[in-house]
Design an enzyme around this catalytic site. Structure first.
Site, short mmCIF file in Angstrom:
data_model
loop_
_atom_site.label_atom_id
_atom_site.label_comp_id
_atom_site.label_asym_id
_atom_site.label_seq_id
_atom_site.Cartn_x
_atom_site.Cartn_y
_atom_site.Cartn_z
N HIS A 87 16.76 31.26 7.25
CA HIS A 87 16.63 31.66 8.65
C HIS A 87 15.17 31.60 9.07
O HIS A 87 14.27 31.53 8.24
CB HIS A 87 17.15 33.09 8.86
N ASN A 143 16.41 40.97 16.20
CA ASN A 143 16.08 41.55 14.91
C ASN A 143 16.28 43.08 14.93
O ASN A 143 15.76 43.77 15.81
CB ASN A 143 14.63 41.22 14.55
N HIS A 180 2.53 24.03 11.62
CA HIS A 180 1.77 24.34 10.41
C HIS A 180 2.73 24.66 9.26
O HIS A 180 3.70 25.39 9.46
CB HIS A 180 0.87 25.56 10.63
N TYR A 230 -14.38 34.90 -4.56
CA TYR A 230 -15.29 34.14 -3.70
C TYR A 230 -14.60 33.70 -2.41
O TYR A 230 -15.18 33.73 -1.34
CB TYR A 230 -15.82 32.92 -4.45
#
Length: 320
Positions: free
Chosen positions: A132, A9, A267, A285
């Site tokens: 990507h 990166n 996940h 809340y």
């Protein structure tokens, strides 16, 4: 022909070479009590999923997702500590690139953890439209995986050597109320504790520590379950469904017990709530007290189950 492309990166959040942080000597001061920090080094990669600019995971068939899984596995294997129990399971692999145009080199340090993830869509902060994912390797164990690993180890000790996610996968498989999709190797569920309306957790039915533990047939089923989840997401509101997706697995370096208690899982955290334009916000809340469910995980799972079949875009294209 390779369909994925890996590069370091250009705007890495962590780097291999950066100044070591040395806190000032303030023993006994309030600063030393409250203001704690440590330096972290690492390496960040980008993995493009396909040569085409418009093909997301939902658009790819499982055979086209397998090269992505293979790339993840090779990069993970290249960073495993030689002293890790995982080193025996890791196949010999080519080393990752150090930059766009440099020859491959070994990482300059032994990293502790590798986080593989994808942010899909502008709603999740994705600034490059080419599909990507990213891979961050760091010398520290990040907070979320560290908390999970701590609970995995505790459950293993208190439940006679059982694995938490293995037992949870069995529970969900038996009940079937929150199942979104499943195959021989995996179940994908809207978990009981989900915060996001259409949150999904992908769990192997049997204990797998990391990508290196999967056979070719199990990698095929990994590709199939990723295809099922992402396609159902897009079909739900007939849109490019945004999400953050991440793989959690064993640390690159750790004790035998840490590695043995680790349990591979994936996940998916998507923000959309009622339509392609109405998202959930964790505010008020939920920010000050605790998250609230807008729909139950059972309702979310039922809606996603009904979204199987061909990708909605395919039907639109065929109708033109």
């Amino acid at each position: 022909m390779a369909t994925t492309f890996v590069f370091v990166n250009d705007y890495s959040a962590v780097k291999e070479e950066q100044a070591e942080f040395k806190p000032p000597d303030q023993d006994g001061s309030l600063s030393s009590l409250f203001l704690r920090a440590e330096s972290v080094s690492g390496k960040c990669y980008v993995v493009t999923f396909a040569p085409q600019h418009n093909r997301t995971l939902a658009d790819l068939v499982p055979a086209e997702i397998i090269p992505i899984i293979d790339t993840w596995t090779k990069l993970y294997s290249a960073h495993i500590s030689p002293s890790s129990p995982l080193a025996k399971a890791a196949s010999a692999t080519t080393l990752p690139p150090s930059s766009h145009d440099a020859d491959p080199t070994r990482p300059q340090a032994q990293y502790r953890y590798m986080q593989i993830f994808e942010n899909k869509g502008a709603a999740m902060g994705c600034s490059n439209p080419h599909p990507h994912g990213q891979i961050w390797t760091t010398t520290s164990l990040p907070e979320e995986p560290a908390l999970e690993l701590e609970q995995f180890q505790r459950y293993h000790r208190e439940q006679g050597g059982c694995h938490m996610l293995h037992d949870y996968a069995k529970l969900e498989s038996d009940v079937q109320e929150r199942i979104v999709a499943e195959n021989e190797t995996f179940i994908a569920v809207c978990p009981w504790w989900a915060t996001w309306p259409f949150e999904v957790l992908v769990i192997p039915r049997q204990h797998k520590r990391a990508l290196t533990d999967f056979s070719p047939a199990e990698k095929q089923q990994t590709a199939e379950i990723l295809s099922e989840v992402t396609r159902r997401y897009d079909n739900l509101f007939e849109t490019q469904f945004p999400y953050s997706m991440g793989l959690h697995q064993a640390p690159l370096e750790g004790s035998e017990y840490e590695i043995g208690c680790s349990y591979f899982h994936i996940h998916f955290y998507p923000p959309l709530l009622r339509s392609a334009t109405v998202r959930k916000f964790l505010v008020g809340y939920e920010m000050m007290a605790e998250p609230q469910r807008d729909i139950t995980p059972e309702q979310a799972a039922e809606r996603l189950r009904r979204c199987g079949g061909p990708l909605y875009r395919e039907n639109v294209d065929q109708g033109r």
